[in-house]
Design an enzyme around this catalytic site. Sequence first.
Site, PDB file in Angstrom:
ATOM      1  N   TYR A  64       0.846  -1.189   0.000  1.00  0.00           N
ATOM      2  CA  TYR A  64       0.000   0.000   0.000  1.00  0.00           C
ATOM      3  C   TYR A  64       0.876   1.231   0.000  1.00  0.00           C
ATOM      4  O   TYR A  64       1.972   1.198   0.518  1.00  0.00           O
ATOM      5  CB  TYR A  64      -0.921   0.004   1.229  1.00  0.00           C
ATOM      6  CG  TYR A  64      -2.053  -0.979   1.096  1.00  0.00           C
ATOM      7  CD1 TYR A  64      -3.185  -0.660   0.380  1.00  0.00           C
ATOM      8  CD2 TYR A  64      -1.970  -2.245   1.676  1.00  0.00           C
ATOM      9  CE1 TYR A  64      -4.222  -1.573   0.233  1.00  0.00           C
ATOM     10  CE2 TYR A  64      -2.993  -3.160   1.538  1.00  0.00           C
ATOM     11  CZ  TYR A  64      -4.114  -2.817   0.817  1.00  0.00           C
ATOM     12  OH  TYR A  64      -5.134  -3.699   0.663  1.00  0.00           O
ATOM     13  N   HIS A  66      -2.289   1.548  -2.856  1.00  0.00           N
ATOM     14  CA  HIS A  66      -2.640   1.013  -4.171  1.00  0.00           C
ATOM     15  C   HIS A  66      -3.288   2.110  -4.995  1.00  0.00           C
ATOM     16  O   HIS A  66      -3.939   2.985  -4.446  1.00  0.00           O
ATOM     17  CB  HIS A  66      -3.703  -0.083  -4.067  1.00  0.00           C
ATOM     18  CG  HIS A  66      -3.253  -1.348  -3.452  1.00  0.00           C
ATOM     19  ND1 HIS A  66      -4.151  -2.331  -3.109  1.00  0.00           N
ATOM     20  CD2 HIS A  66      -2.043  -1.832  -3.101  1.00  0.00           C
ATOM     21  CE1 HIS A  66      -3.513  -3.359  -2.588  1.00  0.00           C
ATOM     22  NE2 HIS A  66      -2.231  -3.074  -2.564  1.00  0.00           N
ATOM     23  N   GLU A  87      -5.598   4.253  -2.593  1.00  0.00           N
ATOM     24  CA  GLU A  87      -6.310   3.730  -1.435  1.00  0.00           C
ATOM     25  C   GLU A  87      -5.307   3.249  -0.408  1.00  0.00           C
ATOM     26  O   GLU A  87      -4.200   2.821  -0.751  1.00  0.00           O
ATOM     27  CB  GLU A  87      -7.244   2.575  -1.816  1.00  0.00           C
ATOM     28  CG  GLU A  87      -6.515   1.322  -2.264  1.00  0.00           C
ATOM     29  CD  GLU A  87      -7.431   0.136  -2.485  1.00  0.00           C
ATOM     30  OE1 GLU A  87      -7.686  -0.607  -1.508  1.00  0.00           O
ATOM     31  OE2 GLU A  87      -7.857  -0.058  -3.627  1.00  0.00           O
ATOM     32  N   ARG A 106     -10.894   1.376   3.740  1.00  0.00           N
ATOM     33  CA  ARG A 106      -9.837   2.139   3.065  1.00  0.00           C
ATOM     34  C   ARG A 106     -10.200   3.612   3.011  1.00  0.00           C
ATOM     35  O   ARG A 106     -11.359   3.980   2.870  1.00  0.00           O
ATOM     36  CB  ARG A 106      -9.650   1.685   1.604  1.00  0.00           C
ATOM     37  CG  ARG A 106      -9.465   0.203   1.396  1.00  0.00           C
ATOM     38  CD  ARG A 106      -8.051  -0.250   1.751  1.00  0.00           C
ATOM     39  NE  ARG A 106      -7.851  -1.635   1.363  1.00  0.00           N
ATOM     40  CZ  ARG A 106      -8.253  -2.686   2.065  1.00  0.00           C
ATOM     41  NH1 ARG A 106      -8.888  -2.507   3.206  1.00  0.00           N
ATOM     42  NH2 ARG A 106      -8.009  -3.910   1.651  1.00  0.00           N
ATOM     43  N   HIS A 122     -15.134  -3.049   2.278  1.00  0.00           N
ATOM     44  CA  HIS A 122     -15.623  -4.325   1.750  1.00  0.00           C
ATOM     45  C   HIS A 122     -16.844  -4.794   2.549  1.00  0.00           C
ATOM     46  O   HIS A 122     -17.602  -5.630   2.074  1.00  0.00           O
ATOM     47  CB  HIS A 122     -14.536  -5.401   1.836  1.00  0.00           C
ATOM     48  CG  HIS A 122     -13.427  -5.235   0.848  1.00  0.00           C
ATOM     49  ND1 HIS A 122     -13.615  -5.235  -0.508  1.00  0.00           N
ATOM     50  CD2 HIS A 122     -12.088  -5.078   1.039  1.00  0.00           C
ATOM     51  CE1 HIS A 122     -12.453  -5.096  -1.121  1.00  0.00           C
ATOM     52  NE2 HIS A 122     -11.511  -4.981  -0.205  1.00  0.00           N
ATOM     53  N   PHE A 130     -16.427  -2.855  -3.244  1.00  0.00           N
ATOM     54  CA  PHE A 130     -16.495  -1.903  -2.148  1.00  0.00           C
ATOM     55  C   PHE A 130     -17.857  -1.218  -2.131  1.00  0.00           C
ATOM     56  O   PHE A 130     -18.537  -1.155  -3.154  1.00  0.00           O
ATOM     57  CB  PHE A 130     -15.434  -0.806  -2.317  1.00  0.00           C
ATOM     58  CG  PHE A 130     -14.031  -1.246  -2.061  1.00  0.00           C
ATOM     59  CD1 PHE A 130     -13.549  -1.407  -0.777  1.00  0.00           C
ATOM     60  CD2 PHE A 130     -13.167  -1.476  -3.132  1.00  0.00           C
ATOM     61  CE1 PHE A 130     -12.233  -1.792  -0.539  1.00  0.00           C
ATOM     62  CE2 PHE A 130     -11.855  -1.863  -2.917  1.00  0.00           C
ATOM     63  CZ  PHE A 130     -11.383  -2.004  -1.616  1.00  0.00           C
TER      64      PHE A 130
END
Length: 135
Positions: A64, A66, A87, A106, A122, A130
């Site tokens: 991360y 991303h 994110e 996120r 999620h 998402f």
Amino acid sequence: MQILKLVLAIAPLASLVLAAPVVEEIEKRQGGIAVTCGTKSYTATQVNKAINNARSGSYSSSGYPHTYNDYEGFDFSDYCSDTAWKEYPLSTASGGYTGGSPGADRVIYGTSSGKFCGAITHTGASGNNFVQCYY
């Protein structure tokens, strides 16, 4: 005298109508937005910590941040004008996300501005998709 009585009677109602937008605008000016993803809430400080950690590259070994491609088609224009996003996992830990399992939530920030654009989770989404968090 009648006008004064009317103003005094309406004033409490006006504050109820204006309270949410005023609080939201104050949070924006103070540099932070608190978010709720599913049943988990994050303070503005925690959201800002995630963005700061992402931008500093402190935990890039985790993979991360991303690039976020927005396959779901969310509208982030209320909070940023960027059209490319990153994110990064949200965390309630004092140091923020520091690697390992990222969890479901996120923060989305603008690639060029580095500013908060939104938050996604999620939790409640089907498959690997998402849904937007509340802020």
